[in-house]
Design a protein around this motif. Structure first.
Motif, PDB file in Angstrom:
ATOM      1  N   GLY A  86     -28.325   9.147  13.793  1.00  0.00           N
ATOM      2  CA  GLY A  86     -26.761   9.063  13.310  1.00  0.00           C
ATOM      3  C   GLY A  86     -26.382  10.287  12.777  1.00  0.00           C
ATOM      4  N   ILE A  87     -25.177  10.316  12.513  1.00  0.00           N
ATOM      5  CA  ILE A  87     -24.601  11.447  11.752  1.00  0.00           C
ATOM      6  C   ILE A  87     -23.330  11.311  10.894  1.00  0.00           C
ATOM      7  CG2 ILE A  87     -22.673  12.219  13.506  1.00  0.00           C
ATOM      8  CD1 ILE A  87     -24.001  15.204  13.387  1.00  0.00           C
ATOM      9  N   ASN A  88     -23.082  11.814   9.640  1.00  0.00           N
ATOM     10  CA  ASN A  88     -22.104  11.635   8.643  1.00  0.00           C
ATOM     11  C   ASN A  88     -21.715  12.776   8.158  1.00  0.00           C
ATOM     12  OD1 ASN A  88     -21.874  11.236   5.530  1.00  0.00           O
ATOM     13  ND2 ASN A  88     -20.929   9.544   6.327  1.00  0.00           N
ATOM     14  N   ARG A  89     -20.315  12.857   8.497  1.00  0.00           N
ATOM     15  CA  ARG A  89     -19.642  13.927   7.766  1.00  0.00           C
ATOM     16  C   ARG A  89     -18.549  13.641   7.040  1.00  0.00           C
ATOM     17  NH1 ARG A  89     -22.995  16.793   9.331  1.00  0.00           N
ATOM     18  NH2 ARG A  89     -23.149  18.279  11.005  1.00  0.00           N
ATOM     19  N   PRO A  90     -18.710  13.584   5.443  1.00  0.00           N
ATOM     20  CA  PRO A  90     -17.512  13.103   4.463  1.00  0.00           C
ATOM     21  C   PRO A  90     -16.298  13.950   4.415  1.00  0.00           C
ATOM     22  CG  PRO A  90     -19.485  13.759   3.382  1.00  0.00           C
ATOM     23  CD  PRO A  90     -19.937  14.277   4.623  1.00  0.00           C
ATOM     24  N   ALA A  91     -15.308  13.206   4.419  1.00  0.00           N
ATOM     25  CA  ALA A  91     -14.037  13.916   4.251  1.00  0.00           C
ATOM     26  C   ALA A  91     -13.938  14.665   2.879  1.00  0.00           C
ATOM     27  CB  ALA A  91     -12.869  12.962   4.776  1.00  0.00           C
ATOM     28  N   ARG A  92     -14.269  13.821   1.982  1.00  0.00           N
ATOM     29  CA  ARG A  92     -14.258  14.378   0.484  1.00  0.00           C
ATOM     30  C   ARG A  92     -15.688  14.519   0.207  1.00  0.00           C
ATOM     31  NH1 ARG A  92     -10.316  10.562  -2.473  1.00  0.00           N
ATOM     32  NH2 ARG A  92      -8.688  10.520  -1.119  1.00  0.00           N
ATOM     33  N   THR A  93     -15.948  14.920  -1.127  1.00  0.00           N
ATOM     34  CA  THR A  93     -17.443  15.053  -1.444  1.00  0.00           C
ATOM     35  C   THR A  93     -18.297  14.021  -1.262  1.00  0.00           C
ATOM     36  OG1 THR A  93     -16.471  16.383  -3.223  1.00  0.00           O
ATOM     37  CG2 THR A  93     -18.800  16.051  -3.219  1.00  0.00           C
ATOM     38  N   VAL A  94     -17.938  12.750  -1.550  1.00  0.00           N
ATOM     39  CA  VAL A  94     -18.720  11.520  -1.185  1.00  0.00           C
ATOM     40  C   VAL A  94     -18.001  10.822  -0.173  1.00  0.00           C
ATOM     41  CG1 VAL A  94     -19.512  11.295  -3.578  1.00  0.00           C
ATOM     42  CG2 VAL A  94     -17.240  10.289  -2.956  1.00  0.00           C
ATOM     43  N   ARG A 103      -9.639  13.858   7.928  1.00  0.00           N
ATOM     44  CA  ARG A 103      -8.749  12.947   7.344  1.00  0.00           C
ATOM     45  C   ARG A 103      -9.419  11.726   6.960  1.00  0.00           C
ATOM     46  NH1 ARG A 103      -4.936  11.006  12.456  1.00  0.00           N
ATOM     47  NH2 ARG A 103      -3.468  10.161  11.164  1.00  0.00           N
ATOM     48  N   ASP A 104     -10.853  11.300   7.472  1.00  0.00           N
ATOM     49  CA  ASP A 104     -11.607  10.332   7.052  1.00  0.00           C
ATOM     50  C   ASP A 104     -12.878  10.779   7.429  1.00  0.00           C
ATOM     51  OD1 ASP A 104     -12.154   8.000   6.183  1.00  0.00           O
ATOM     52  OD2 ASP A 104     -11.220   6.635   7.646  1.00  0.00           O
ATOM     53  N   ASP A 105     -13.845  10.013   6.657  1.00  0.00           N
ATOM     54  CA  ASP A 105     -15.038  10.005   6.706  1.00  0.00           C
ATOM     55  C   ASP A 105     -15.624   9.893   8.302  1.00  0.00           C
ATOM     56  OD1 ASP A 105     -15.411  10.269   4.095  1.00  0.00           O
ATOM     57  OD2 ASP A 105     -16.039   8.312   3.800  1.00  0.00           O
ATOM     58  N   ALA A 119     -17.451   4.802  -2.529  1.00  0.00           N
ATOM     59  CA  ALA A 119     -18.928   5.709  -2.361  1.00  0.00           C
ATOM     60  C   ALA A 119     -19.941   4.421  -2.916  1.00  0.00           C
ATOM     61  CB  ALA A 119     -18.710   6.844  -3.068  1.00  0.00           C
ATOM     62  N   LEU A 120     -19.368   3.925  -4.293  1.00  0.00           N
ATOM     63  CA  LEU A 120     -20.296   3.058  -5.072  1.00  0.00           C
ATOM     64  C   LEU A 120     -20.672   1.608  -4.138  1.00  0.00           C
ATOM     65  CD1 LEU A 120     -19.023   3.443  -8.621  1.00  0.00           C
ATOM     66  CD2 LEU A 120     -21.330   4.134  -7.665  1.00  0.00           C
ATOM     67  N   LEU A 121     -19.541   1.148  -3.684  1.00  0.00           N
ATOM     68  CA  LEU A 121     -19.685  -0.080  -2.613  1.00  0.00           C
ATOM     69  C   LEU A 121     -20.641   0.434  -1.706  1.00  0.00           C
ATOM     70  CD1 LEU A 121     -19.238  -3.115  -2.528  1.00  0.00           C
ATOM     71  CD2 LEU A 121     -16.882  -2.549  -1.405  1.00  0.00           C
ATOM     72  N   LYS A 127     -11.393   5.405   0.154  1.00  0.00           N
ATOM     73  CA  LYS A 127     -12.144   6.606  -0.031  1.00  0.00           C
ATOM     74  C   LYS A 127     -12.482   6.845  -1.338  1.00  0.00           C
ATOM     75  CE  LYS A 127      -9.469   9.116   3.361  1.00  0.00           C
ATOM     76  NZ  LYS A 127      -8.695   8.020   3.803  1.00  0.00           N
ATOM     77  N   GLY A 128     -13.273   8.038  -1.735  1.00  0.00           N
ATOM     78  CA  GLY A 128     -13.444   8.113  -3.153  1.00  0.00           C
ATOM     79  C   GLY A 128     -14.705   7.540  -3.609  1.00  0.00           C
TER      80      GLY A 128
END
Lengths: 574, 110
Positions: free
Chosen positions: A208-216, A407-409, A246-248, A241-242
């Motif tokens: 898998g790969i994940n690139r966040p749009a923001r920090t989280v 734009r989005d994660d 991230a917590l959920l 987002k945000g």
């Protein structure tokens, strides 16, 4: 400044420089304000002074510092009240040579303190149009105690440099705060990254790969192998987002990790995660999520999709097949944890199954164009010969080349069957299963529904299971499951009345052992037959759990018109 | 189903043998609960159990909880393979203390 006397001008310049230094190095603006006011009052030669700042969105002026016989720190007045209010509103300084002639002068302070105000010098604290407050000096020392035009010019210069210094200090404080928040976000992101699985070797089937749009990120993926060689995988996208997303995300990912270790049916696992999230999720937040389990020995993943983008199956011939979600997103509908979401099982045949978040298809390419589903498919097909991690990296790179930020994660997960298919092909093929065109009834048994006959049923079911090719272990497990189901009939359907009858029918059908249990008791509502919660350690109610644990399929069929119940249990012959 | 009860140096060894199913578990339950009322640490020997179902497991749970309430140790020992499989399926292998042999069970409760 041109009207200042030369000597006074030099002194004033020195003071301006000192004020600037004080504010730049301060950690405590209030104390620096007080010392600045004291120096200005000394320099101009005033008996008293006060420094007011605008507060409450510019509606009030509050005294932050005062010098002289009366301490009025904390005094709050309307922003247009008094001489200070007027200076702020007009954004120009003024001298009130004799306050007794000015109706705007607020006498209440003098009345309370016994101080006598004769003359006031007041200048706004402002930088261009940004108003901060005002400095007010009272009663010139010596002489007639009245201020003159030079004093006003001097104060205006000092006030405007103080204003600039205050603004700078405020900005610095804001930067420090922003830096603190940024550092906390970095920490959160680091914890989040630790929730993602570590990369496996290139020939491992799941990547898998994940690139966040923001920090989280509100996206996640995860996978882990089971002891029997199968691999559990999941991919999810939290709405929004945000930080809240991230917590959920952290919660959903943890639930998958934890429950996935014991629940190996994706549909049941997803239903349980849904029940947990729906119970506690913040209103309006939800997760689109795919959960699956892939068996490299068969090349078949089983998966369940709750509201997520359709999964794409890439076949080695270059074609794509799409699998739509069959349930709403996780957290939307309150569900029973024992329920199961629909599952799809499909042989990959050396191809690959892709799950991804909409940040992928809606991401921008370097050309400024959206990648789109067609673009993604083309990308995956073109790079099909690459190792899986590189294939995913290519997509993520293409989306991060663009000038505009993400734009989005962006999250992608691949289950690739190529290496496993090659291994299956190199191994001698297991003996093909016996030709099994139609169901074969192996056993049909009518027995009285009493505890006394359970042993007979067990013996018959055990023998029948071995006969169709089940291993000793499976035969024993199936025997237990049928025994438990018969107990349910005796105790709950017939309610321990002795006249009942149970029909046990065992059928072999395309590699599966199918057991039908019929009774003639009043039709029951299958929803009332539920496995108990195993956390709750107490005697009783274990039977249904054991049946579900052992059998691959458990379902009540449409009850016969004549009444009664039919339970169908299925188990892969192994 | 058959059973044996032995007192061994201040501890009780209750052995169940044969099938513990819907028919016999009421007896098993009574035997276990009666044994608990003797207020001794207890080892339940399951080496002779050929078959046990959820009602049998339930009897064990009930006796275990009663023993724990009265402050006495309660362990399962020498659990037969088929009984262990059912305890695993029921996730009860984590609830009970399970010892490989009666001797080790006795050492544990004393």
């Amino acid at each position: 400044m041109t009207t200042l006397r030369a000597a006074s001008r030099d002194e004033a310049m020195e003071l301006v420089a000192a004020l600037g230094r004080d504010f730049v190095s301060t950690l405590d603006i209030e104390r620096t304000l007080a010392s600045a006011l004291r120096r200005i009052a000394d320099h101009v030669g005033a008996e008293a002074g006060s420094l007011f700042m605008l507060e409450a969105a510019g509606k009030t002026l509050r005294c932050h510092a005062s010098v002289g016989p009366t301490d009025i720190v904390g005094l709050t007045i309307a922003a247009d009240q008094g001489i200070a209010g007027r200076a702020v509103q007009r954004n120009i300084g003024e001298i009130v040579r004799d306050v007794s002639r000015d109706p705007q002068f607020n006498r209440s302070v003098d009345q309370k303190t016994g101080f006598t105000t004769r003359s006031i010098l007041c200048a706004p604290l402002s930088v261009k149009d940004e108003r901060i407050g005002a400095i007010q000096l009272i009663n010139k020392r010596g002489g007639d105690g009245l201020f003159d035009g030079d004093d006003l010019n001097l104060l205006a210069v000092l006030a405007s440099s103080a204003a600039l210094a205050i603004l700078n200090a405020r900005m610095a404080a804001k930067l420090v705060e922003q830096e603190r928040v940024r550092r906390e976000l970095e920490l959160a992101a680091e914890i989040q990254r630790s929730l993602l699985p570590e990369a496996e070797a290139d020939d491992f089937p799941v990547h898998g790969i994940n690139r966040p749009a923001r920090t989280v990120s509100g996206d996640f993926f995860d996978f882990f192998p089971l002891a029997d060689g199968r691999i559990c995988f999941a991919l999810g996208d939290v709405s929004g987002k945000g930080m809240n997303a991230a917590l959920l995300m952290a919660k959903a990912a943890s639930l998958f990790r934890c429950l996935g270790k014991t629940i190996h049916q994706p549909g049941r696992l997803l239903a349980q995660i849904n029940a947990e999230i729906a119970e506690t999720a913040t209103l309006g937040m939800f997760i689109t999520m795919v959960v699956g389990i892939y068996d490299p020995r068969t090349g078949i993943p089983r998966f369940s999709n709750a509201g997520h983008e359709p999964l794409q199956l890439y076949a080695p011939d270059g074609s794509f097949t799409e699998f739509q979600a069959e349930m709403p997103p996780v957290g939307v509908v309150v569900g029973e944890p024992e329920q199961s979401f629909p599952e799809i099982a499909v042989p990959l045949g050396g191809g690959a199954l892709y799950a991804f978040t909409d940040g992928v298809t809606e991401g921008y390419l370097e050309t400024g164009k959206e990648l789109g589903l067609a673009g993604l498919k083309e990308f995956l097909a073109r790079n099909a010969s690459e190792a899986v991690p590189r294939r995913l990296l290519r997509v993520a790179e293409a989306l991060t080349q663009s000038q505009t930020s993400l734009r989005d994660d962006v999250t992608l997960l691949a289950v690739d069957d190529r290496a496993a298919a090659a291994q299956r092909a190199s191994r001698p093929a297991p003996a093909p299963p016996a030709f099994d065109p139609s169901p074969v009834t192996v056993l049909r048994l009518h027995v009285p529904a009493v505890a006394d006959r359970l042993r007979l049923i067990r013996t018959a079911v055990g023998e029948a299971s071995r006969l169709v090719g089940c291993s000793e272990h499976v035969a024993r497990d199936v025997t237990l499951a049928v025994d438990e189901a018969c107990q349910n009939i005796i105790r709950h359907a017939y309610k321990d009345l002795p006249e009942g009858e149970i029909v046990v029918e065992i059928v072999r059908e395309s590699g599966k052992l199918i057991i039908f249990l019929k009774d003639f008791a009043p039709t029951i509502d299958p929803k009332t037959v539920r496995p108990r919660n195993l956390e709750d350690i107490r005697p009783g109610g274990l039977g249904t759990h054991l049946i579900r644990e052992i059998m691959d399929e458990v379902a009540f069929l449409e009850p016969p018109l004549a009444g009664g119940n039919v339970l169908r249990l299925g188990k892969r012959i192994a | 189903m058959k059973h044996q009860i032995k007192e061994d140096n201040g501890a009780l060894v209750v052995a169940l043998e044969g099938d513990v199913d819907l028919k016999t578990s009421p007896d098993a339950r009574k035997i276990l609960l009666d044994a608990v009322t003797r207020n001794l640490p207890m080892v339940v020997d399951l080496s002779g159990v050929l078959y046990i179902d959820s009602s049998g497991v339930a009897s064990l749970i009930e006796a275990f909880q009663k023993a724990r309430k009265s402050g006495h140790k309660f362990v399962l020992a020498a659990v037969s393979e088929s009984a262990l499989r059912v305890l695993n399926l029921a996730r009860m292998d984590k609830v009970f203390a399970i010892c490989p042999s009666v001797a080790e069970g006795l050492a544990k409760v004393r």
